[in-house]
Design a protein around this motif. Structure first.
Motif, PDB file in Angstrom:
ATOM      1  N   LEU A  30       0.836  -1.216   0.000  1.00 42.76           N
ATOM      2  CA  LEU A  30       0.000   0.000   0.000  1.00 42.76           C
ATOM      3  C   LEU A  30       0.863   1.255   0.000  1.00 42.76           C
ATOM      4  O   LEU A  30       0.532   2.251  -0.659  1.00 42.76           O
ATOM      5  N   GLN A  31       1.960   1.226   0.727  1.00 40.36           N
ATOM      6  CA  GLN A  31       2.846   2.384   0.757  1.00 40.36           C
ATOM      7  C   GLN A  31       3.480   2.630  -0.621  1.00 40.36           C
ATOM      8  O   GLN A  31       3.596   3.776  -1.066  1.00 40.36           O
ATOM      9  N   ARG A  32       3.855   1.563  -1.313  1.00 36.22           N
ATOM     10  CA  ARG A  32       4.415   1.722  -2.654  1.00 36.22           C
ATOM     11  C   ARG A  32       3.361   2.264  -3.624  1.00 36.22           C
ATOM     12  O   ARG A  32       3.649   3.129  -4.463  1.00 36.22           O
ATOM     13  N   ALA A  33       2.144   1.754  -3.499  1.00 37.76           N
ATOM     14  CA  ALA A  33       1.069   2.255  -4.360  1.00 37.76           C
ATOM     15  C   ALA A  33       0.779   3.728  -4.069  1.00 37.76           C
ATOM     16  O   ALA A  33       0.493   4.516  -4.981  1.00 37.76           O
ATOM     17  N   LEU A  34       0.864   4.105  -2.795  1.00 38.01           N
ATOM     18  CA  LEU A  34       0.643   5.505  -2.433  1.00 38.01           C
ATOM     19  C   LEU A  34       1.748   6.389  -3.004  1.00 38.01           C
ATOM     20  O   LEU A  34       1.486   7.505  -3.472  1.00 38.01           O
ATOM     21  N   ASP A  35       2.978   5.914  -2.971  1.00 39.93           N
ATOM     22  CA  ASP A  35       4.082   6.680  -3.570  1.00 39.93           C
ATOM     23  C   ASP A  35       3.814   6.960  -5.042  1.00 39.93           C
ATOM     24  O   ASP A  35       4.041   8.074  -5.536  1.00 39.93           O
ATOM     25  N   ILE A  72      -3.606  17.063   1.510  1.00 39.53           N
ATOM     26  CA  ILE A  72      -4.055  16.394   2.737  1.00 39.53           C
ATOM     27  C   ILE A  72      -3.398  15.021   2.866  1.00 39.53           C
ATOM     28  O   ILE A  72      -2.914  14.635   3.943  1.00 39.53           O
ATOM     29  N   ILE A  73      -3.364  14.284   1.764  1.00 41.40           N
ATOM     30  CA  ILE A  73      -2.774  12.939   1.796  1.00 41.40           C
ATOM     31  C   ILE A  73      -1.293  13.016   2.133  1.00 41.40           C
ATOM     32  O   ILE A  73      -0.776  12.222   2.947  1.00 41.40           O
ATOM     33  N   LYS A  74      -0.575  13.950   1.548  1.00 40.25           N
ATOM     34  CA  LYS A  74       0.849  14.088   1.842  1.00 40.25           C
ATOM     35  C   LYS A  74       1.080  14.427   3.313  1.00 40.25           C
ATOM     36  O   LYS A  74       2.038  13.956   3.929  1.00 40.25           O
ATOM     37  N   ARG A  75       0.186  15.234   3.860  1.00 42.10           N
ATOM     38  CA  ARG A  75       0.347  15.650   5.253  1.00 42.10           C
ATOM     39  C   ARG A  75       0.086  14.508   6.216  1.00 42.10           C
ATOM     40  O   ARG A  75       0.744  14.405   7.269  1.00 42.10           O
ATOM     41  N   PHE A  76      -0.858  13.634   5.872  1.00 41.88           N
ATOM     42  CA  PHE A  76      -1.276  12.594   6.817  1.00 41.88           C
ATOM     43  C   PHE A  76      -0.895  11.184   6.362  1.00 41.88           C
ATOM     44  O   PHE A  76      -1.433  10.215   6.905  1.00 41.88           O
ATOM     45  N   ARG A  77       0.002  11.054   5.410  1.00 45.70           N
ATOM     46  CA  ARG A  77       0.267   9.722   4.872  1.00 45.70           C
ATOM     47  C   ARG A  77       0.779   8.748   5.926  1.00 45.70           C
ATOM     48  O   ARG A  77       0.486   7.540   5.871  1.00 45.70           O
ATOM     49  N   GLN A  78       1.522   9.234   6.921  1.00 42.68           N
ATOM     50  CA  GLN A  78       2.031   8.328   7.956  1.00 42.68           C
ATOM     51  C   GLN A  78       0.932   7.886   8.917  1.00 42.68           C
ATOM     52  O   GLN A  78       1.151   6.987   9.741  1.00 42.68           O
ATOM     53  N   ASN A  79      -0.259   8.495   8.808  1.00 43.20           N
ATOM     54  CA  ASN A  79      -1.375   8.165   9.705  1.00 43.20           C
ATOM     55  C   ASN A  79      -2.464   7.354   9.016  1.00 43.20           C
ATOM     56  O   ASN A  79      -3.529   7.152   9.594  1.00 43.20           O
ATOM     57  N   LEU A  80      -2.235   6.894   7.789  1.00 44.53           N
ATOM     58  CA  LEU A  80      -3.290   6.243   7.024  1.00 44.53           C
ATOM     59  C   LEU A  80      -3.421   4.755   7.328  1.00 44.53           C
ATOM     60  O   LEU A  80      -4.537   4.231   7.419  1.00 44.53           O
ATOM     61  N   PHE A  81      -2.302   4.047   7.465  1.00 47.09           N
ATOM     62  CA  PHE A  81      -2.345   2.586   7.513  1.00 47.09           C
ATOM     63  C   PHE A  81      -1.792   2.010   8.815  1.00 47.09           C
ATOM     64  O   PHE A  81      -1.271   0.890   8.841  1.00 47.09           O
ATOM     65  N   VAL A  82      -1.925   2.751   9.901  1.00 42.80           N
ATOM     66  CA  VAL A  82      -1.447   2.250  11.198  1.00 42.80           C
ATOM     67  C   VAL A  82      -2.187   0.975  11.586  1.00 42.80           C
ATOM     68  O   VAL A  82      -1.614   0.048  12.172  1.00 42.80           O
ATOM     69  N   PHE A  83      -3.455   0.887  11.242  1.00 44.50           N
ATOM     70  CA  PHE A  83      -4.289  -0.243  11.660  1.00 44.50           C
ATOM     71  C   PHE A  83      -3.834  -1.570  11.058  1.00 44.50           C
ATOM     72  O   PHE A  83      -4.175  -2.640  11.572  1.00 44.50           O
ATOM     73  N   LEU A  84      -3.067  -1.519   9.963  1.00 45.57           N
ATOM     74  CA  LEU A  84      -2.645  -2.768   9.326  1.00 45.57           C
ATOM     75  C   LEU A  84      -1.602  -3.519  10.155  1.00 45.57           C
ATOM     76  O   LEU A  84      -1.505  -4.743  10.075  1.00 45.57           O
ATOM     77  N   THR A  85      -0.827  -2.822  10.921  1.00 42.66           N
ATOM     78  CA  THR A  85       0.203  -3.467  11.737  1.00 42.66           C
ATOM     79  C   THR A  85      -0.143  -3.490  13.218  1.00 42.66           C
ATOM     80  O   THR A  85       0.657  -3.957  14.028  1.00 42.66           O
ATOM     81  N   ASP A  86      -1.314  -2.976  13.591  1.00 43.47           N
ATOM     82  CA  ASP A  86      -1.774  -3.021  14.986  1.00 43.47           C
ATOM     83  C   ASP A  86      -3.225  -3.484  14.980  1.00 43.47           C
ATOM     84  O   ASP A  86      -4.126  -2.748  14.592  1.00 43.47           O
TER      85      ASP A  86
END
Length: 431
Positions: free
Chosen positions: A324-329, A347-361
């Motif tokens: 997902l991170q590669r696709a987002l890039d 908005i996406i660039k600002r919050f990209r590190q907050n988008l997929f936290v749920f996948l690893t937790d």
């Protein structure tokens, strides 16, 4: 004059550009569903594609009494059936409620003068029948449930008690009954808060409410089997700071509201993808065909993966996260072809590190829908009652709402949860 004309032309152009923008709806913005407009359908509603199998009410697991009936005579020839073997051929329940009437205990305490010391004495009150409020705990719990669980205003509540129970209780007496219950609910909410803050994940949201003649905010903080509500005159970060104290959860789940909802997690912050998907839809409605459609597909894919987490290994989730991170890039290299698209990309660039936290937790949700669901009864209460007359009433409502929502999450019947609270017993946390 020329400068004035130029300014008006610029303003006119901006207004014309604004008129071309798509309307804000519940599907592409934070507009409440109640304000959305549904198009009129054509013709009669279409019939169901498949008719489901018939259903019946299941028998009650614990009936009050049993009636076993044997046939005495044959309905055809009137022969005697006393000595004929019979089996059960039909079983059903008949449900009724008893006549509703108040159970009033008249207590008379005798006393007199002691012949030995000449001191006056009075018999002690029986257990559970001490003088003071005339209302017992079951009646108190019922009033609390009707007032805060069903949003019944005081005037209607007094009329309901008279019509259903034949019990005259004034609005003032109802208010005193509720106010007397406030310490018990404050104590129970304190226990819920302590359990909530002992976890590693916390989600929050807020909605407005009227207290007196001012606008306050109803906040909810929750995760898993616990939820706490507070009502404060602020929507700012001071409310969160007051609630958390020195505690900082590892992960925070919320929308993207300014400083009030950000910066509280000690490790990571998960933004609500449901809110973000509505912003993406608005960019699509506004004509962006370059960036927004791909972003919508990516976010929906991430949410679908989140729904399957229980069946996936940690290594598989980590692989999905990397993909997902590669696709987002790749998506962020696309140049949007509209202003809403450009805004969305920022908005996406600002919050990209907050988008997929749920996948690893696994304890983290991809959306903040749990907060909105917890606040829905508060919104209904606000619409029905128009808010609160006093701050103590608002504070009591927040504490009662904390107990009711926590009881719902823990599978505890509402009236039992209220009785436990009034009896100063903690809500159970396990089966």
């Amino acid at each position: 004059m020329a400068a004035r004309v130029a300014a008006l032309e610029t303003e006119n152009a901006a207004l014309r550009e604004k008129l071309k923008a798509p309307p804000k709806t519940p599907d592409n913005s934070g507009t409440p569903p109640s304000q959305g407009r549904k198009a009129n359908g054509d013709g009669e509603p279409s019939p169901k594609a498949r008719v489901h199998a018939g259903a019946h009410r299941p028998l009650h697991p614990n009936p009050t009494r049993h009636e076993t009936v044997r046939a005495e005579r044959c309905p055809h020839c009137r022969a005697d059936l006393d000595n004929v073997a019979q089996v059960a051929v039909q079983t059903y329940d008949r449900i009724e409620i008893p006549e509703i009437a108040p159970d009033v205990t008249r207590v008379v305490l005798h006393g007199g003068v002691c012949p030995c010391c000449a001191g006056r004495f009075k018999a002690p009150a029986p257990a559970g029948l001490a003088p003071g409020s005339p209302f017992g705990p079951n009646l108190r719990a019922f009033v609390l449930y009707l007032r805060f669980g069903q949003a019944i205003p005081f005037e209607r509540l007094a009329r309901l008690m008279r019509d259903l129970f034949g019990l005259e209780i004034s609005e003032g007496a109802l208010a005193n009954l509720l106010q007397d219950s406030a310490p018990a609910f404050a104590a129970q909410t304190g226990l819920i808060k302590r359990r909530l803050l002992s976890g590693t994940v916390l989600a929050s949201d807020e909605t407005s409410v009227r207290v007196g003649k001012k606008t306050f905010w109803t906040w909810v903080f929750h995760h898993a089997d616990s939820a706490c509500f507070v009502i404060r005159p602020s929507r700012g970060k001071a409310v969160v700071s007051e609630f958390l104290g020195d505690v900082r959860p590892a992960v925070w789940i919320s929308d993207r509201l300014g400083g009030a909802q950000r910066g509280w997690a000690s490790r990571e912050h998960q933004v609500c993808l449901a809110h973000l998907l509505r912003d993406v839809q608005y960019a699509i409605d506004a004509g962006d065909a370059a960036f927004a459609p791909g972003m919508k597909h990516l976010l929906q894919r991430a949410v679908r993966i989140g729904h399957r987490r229980s069946a996936l290994a940690d290594a598989t989730l980590a692989t999905y996260h990397a993909r997902l991170q590669r696709a987002l890039d790749a998506l962020l290299k696309i140049v949007p072809d509209s202003k809403p698209g450009l805004k969305l990309q920022r908005i996406i660039k600002r919050f990209r590190q907050n988008l997929f936290v749920f996948l690893t937790d696994r304890e983290v949700s991809p959306t903040n829908n749990g907060s909105e669901q917890a606040l829905r009864p508060c919104v209904i209460f606000r619409e029905v009652t128009n808010g609160f007359r006093s701050e103590w009433g608002a504070a009591l409502y927040a504490n009662v709402r904390s107990v009711l929502e926590t009881a719902r999450r823990r599978g505890i019947p509402v009236l039992r949860a209220i009785r436990l609270t009034l009896d100063a017993a903690p809500l159970p946390t396990g089966p």
